[in-house]
Design a protein around this motif. Sequence first.
Motif, PDB file in Angstrom:
ATOM      1  N   GLY B 163       0.779  -1.266  -0.116  1.00 31.11           N
ATOM      2  CA  GLY B 163       0.147   0.013   0.101  1.00 31.11           C
ATOM      3  C   GLY B 163       0.814   1.273  -0.008  1.00 31.11           C
ATOM      4  O   GLY B 163       0.344   2.455   0.518  1.00 31.11           O
ATOM      5  N   LEU B 164       2.204   1.127  -0.324  1.00 35.29           N
ATOM      6  CA  LEU B 164       3.109   2.510  -0.531  1.00 35.29           C
ATOM      7  C   LEU B 164       2.798   3.008  -1.768  1.00 35.29           C
ATOM      8  O   LEU B 164       3.128   4.316  -1.667  1.00 35.29           O
ATOM      9  CB  LEU B 164       4.404   1.771  -0.137  1.00 35.29           C
ATOM     10  N   LEU B 165       2.474   2.394  -2.841  1.00 36.50           N
ATOM     11  CA  LEU B 165       2.598   2.828  -4.192  1.00 36.50           C
ATOM     12  C   LEU B 165       1.445   2.335  -5.170  1.00 36.50           C
ATOM     13  O   LEU B 165       0.856   1.199  -4.719  1.00 36.50           O
ATOM     14  CB  LEU B 165       3.978   2.531  -4.720  1.00 36.50           C
ATOM     15  N   SER B 166       1.156   2.905  -6.090  1.00 36.75           N
ATOM     16  CA  SER B 166       0.429   2.368  -7.079  1.00 36.75           C
ATOM     17  C   SER B 166       0.766   2.586  -8.286  1.00 36.75           C
ATOM     18  O   SER B 166       1.290   3.716  -8.686  1.00 36.75           O
ATOM     19  CB  SER B 166      -1.273   2.722  -7.026  1.00 36.75           C
ATOM     20  N   ALA B 167       0.871   1.625  -9.436  1.00 41.19           N
ATOM     21  CA  ALA B 167       1.527   1.752 -10.498  1.00 41.19           C
ATOM     22  C   ALA B 167       0.572   1.056 -11.449  1.00 41.19           C
ATOM     23  O   ALA B 167       0.176   0.019 -11.401  1.00 41.19           O
ATOM     24  CB  ALA B 167       2.846   1.041 -10.425  1.00 41.19           C
TER      25      ALA B 167
END
Lengths: 186, 186
Positions: B163-167
């Motif tokens: 849940g740190l990043l979305s790509a």
Amino acid sequence: MINQGDPFEGLYIVHCGMLKQSYQRRYDELITHFFLPGDVIGLDAIGYRCYAGTVATVETSGLRLIPFRCIEDLSSPEARLKELICCLSEAMHDEHTRLWQILNQPSDVKVAGFFITMSYKFRNQGCSPHSFRLPMSRQEIANYLCMASETACRIIKRFQKQGLLSARGHEYCILDPEGLTSIAEQ
Amino acid sequence: MINQGDPFEGLYIVHCGMLKQSYQRRYDELITHFFLPGDVIGLDAIGYRCYAGTVATVETSGLRLIPFRCIEDLSSPEARLKELICCLSEAMHDEHTRLWQILNQPSDVKVAGFFITMSYKFRNQGCSPHSFRLPMSRQEIANYLCMASETACRIIKRFQKQGLLSARGHEYCILDPEGLTSIAEQ
DNA sequence: CGCATGATTGATCGACCTCAAGGTCTGTGG
DNA sequence: CCACAGACCTTGAGGTCGATCAATCATGCG
């Protein structure tokens, strides 16, 4: 856009888009910079009068060239500044070269490169490039090359077994410069 | 001799002996330079007005200080040169910081640091630091960070799971800046 | 649709780090 | 001169991270 080795013509300011600079060697290439708007391209090219890497667009980009007659045309009062600027640019280029070398080379290449560089520096001082004293400890050498001191130790020992190098305490002799160079340039 | 962060007073020229410059972070230190006769100490300190690392002697050494009022006192005709010199020095410092980060950090730290840096750059441009488009491919990112593209891919995937990043494609959202920063500064 | 390029995922392997245990050297004090 | 301490160097034995190899999916494009 710009090819590695092209003669230096000036700096470029990025207005929009994105570019990359890459450094080619033998078979592989390494991306050294991503340039975003506001960034300056070519700072590492001033000193050596040629571009240090190939620059290409990642997406459509806008640039502005800042021609560089100004540096060459400086008259005597500004000569020291010109000297300083070239010194800075050369130092940047040299240190990048060193760091890229370290980045993804195996440890033996790094150690061989270290001794070749030291030999070269001693030659420039007028000292023997084959036999010299390095006052730093093995640990410091290893730290400088980003490896464990045990690894540096083992590699130096292997070089000795192979007759490339002799090391007693802080005294080093380079017995086979070509051999070492061929490892360093692998 | 010189401590990391000391205010910049001038450059030093090495006359004899040997010195080392090291960069301290958290628990470890990294030797970034060995200075031999003829070398210049402090080039990376001009722009930010403070020394980038701690300098200490490896053996007894002789130095000469070149005071640096000259840069500050430049009048308008030389103002552009002053600007260029500071730009060069800052760029050198910034790139060294980046390369030292890459040198001996595990891959997840490098990837986290990359996104934090990109976020920062976009903020400086007036764009959203949380959601942006990176036109370069995963392979190019991996190359830039000196790792295999598969590794970069796996780490980005893991960051998404955490849940740190979305790509999605080339569009990235930083969902947890603090989380990413804590990994990058590990 | 067929092809090419890039992204993902899994399995394997090797270089290097870590940990641990001597060995060597230098300086200091008795 | 010797004993001792401390730092550094050397050597060996695991353990691990990340590269490599290989295969499968996704995407874009003529």
